[in-house]
Design an enzyme around this catalytic site. Structure first.
Site, PDB file in Angstrom:
ATOM      1  NE  ARG A 230      -4.227  -1.361  -0.013  1.00  0.00           N
ATOM      2  CZ  ARG A 230      -4.313  -2.337  -0.907  1.00  0.00           C
ATOM      3  NH1 ARG A 230      -3.287  -2.579  -1.721  1.00  0.00           N
ATOM      4  NH2 ARG A 230      -5.388  -3.079  -1.002  1.00  0.00           N
ATOM      5  CG  HIS A 278      -2.076   0.228  -7.142  1.00  0.00           C
ATOM      6  ND1 HIS A 278      -2.533   0.964  -6.070  1.00  0.00           N
ATOM      7  CD2 HIS A 278      -2.211  -1.068  -6.762  1.00  0.00           C
ATOM      8  CE1 HIS A 278      -2.944   0.160  -5.104  1.00  0.00           C
ATOM      9  NE2 HIS A 278      -2.748  -1.085  -5.501  1.00  0.00           N
TER      10      HIS A 278
END
Length: 315
Positions: A230, A278
């Site tokens: 994250r 991502h």
């Protein structure tokens, strides 16, 4: 479509809902918004960064399904109903992450940044290459994805360390846990792979102090960082400082504090930073939607839900 099957709310931001809607609605009635301030006819919510407060409008909600591997995007809702939360566990998601970690570890190990720089400058030079068994890869986070990555790296011949909040055992991996285990874990790590969930305890954990505790005398000429967990786990200013100071040799970053990454960020142009958007393990509706529908069907037959989130732990 059976009328006995519970209705589904599909609530997402930063993703387009069409593919998810088409796949889920092939088996169940799916809506994109609750009907009014208290919609009693919705049994399940499938969400990604749902607007805060939308789930409290569902008095008969039975379960929440996350569209991604993490659930921090759900738990930040202050009005979250007290119902089970199901995290996604899928073979293809695990395979994507296994591939990404192996790719980036091999690139750092086989000096990809050095060779790309040499190619740009037409330099023909072969630097010394240590064997994989002399390189220690440390994985922070030994959940489903971390264990799969560890096994892939072991198969490639790397020495693998693992760190987790609580004690875990993984065959072939030297494991550490808790605050007491963090420093010895870092001190023996040449390539740090971050796959932690985002919780209050892990937010900002990848900072200058942590990077400064990585092994400095390893065979690669300095440690490397890979973060595919994250973005809020890392402090990007500290990563840049560590690169400038020589505390960190290289970094591969798939996640960022704010996404998309600001075009003005110096990370984009840093010669020793590799960026992906991502994309390490993207959620594929074609694989994940059937798993959610299977769980809903099983739950309605009286079977327990699987892969439940521990709200206290945050994952």
């Amino acid at each position: 479509m059976s009328e006995a099957k519970g209705r589904v709310l599909l609530s997402m931001t930063s993703m387009h809902p069409k593919r998810w809607y088409d796949l889920l609605s092939a088996d169940r009635e799916v809506v994109l918004e609750p009907d009014g301030e208290a919609d009693p006819n919705i049994d399940y919510a499938v969400v990604w960064k749902q607007p805060h407060g939308v789930l409290k409008k569902l008095p008969n909600l039975k379960a929440i399904f996350s569209l991604g591997a993490g659930v921090d995007h759900i738990l930040t809702d202050p009005d979250l109903p007290d119902v089970p939360i199901v995290r996604v566990v899928a073979d293809n998601l695990t395979q994507y992450m296994r591939e990404y970690v192996a790719w980036r570890v091999l690139d750092h190990h086989r000096m990809g940044a050095t060779y790309r720089s040499q190619q740009n400058e037409c330099v023909w030079h072969e630097p010394p290459q240590p064997p994989a068994n002399e390189v220690n890869v440390g994985i922070m986070g030994l959940g489903e994805l971390g264990r799969a990555a560890a096994n892939a790296l072991l198969a490639l011949g790397f020495s693998v360390n693992g760190w987790s909040r609580t004690q875990k055992q993984v065959e072939g991996v030297a494991t550490f846990h808790g605050e007491d285990g963090l420093t010895p874990f870092l001190a023996s790590t040449d390539i740090l792979v971050v796959l932690l969930p985002l919780t209050p305890a892990t937010r900002g954990i990848v900072n200058y102090d942590l990077l400064n505790r990585l092994r400095k005398d390893g065979p690669l000429g300095g440690p490397a960082l890979i973060n595919a967990g994250r973005g809020q786990l890392q402090n990007e200013a500290d990563i840049l400082r560590a690169l400038q100071d020589g505390v960190l040799k290289e970094a591969s970053l798939d996640v960022f504090e704010a996404e998309p990454l600001d075009p003005r960020s110096p990370l984009w142009s840093h010669p020793r930073v590799f960026i992906t958007p991502h994309a390490a393990a993207s959620s594929d509706p074609a694989h994940l939607a059937p798993l959610m529908l299977e769980q809903m069907d099983a739950f309605e037959r009286g079977e327990p839900l699987r892969n439940l989130v521990d709200r206290e732990a945050g994952y």
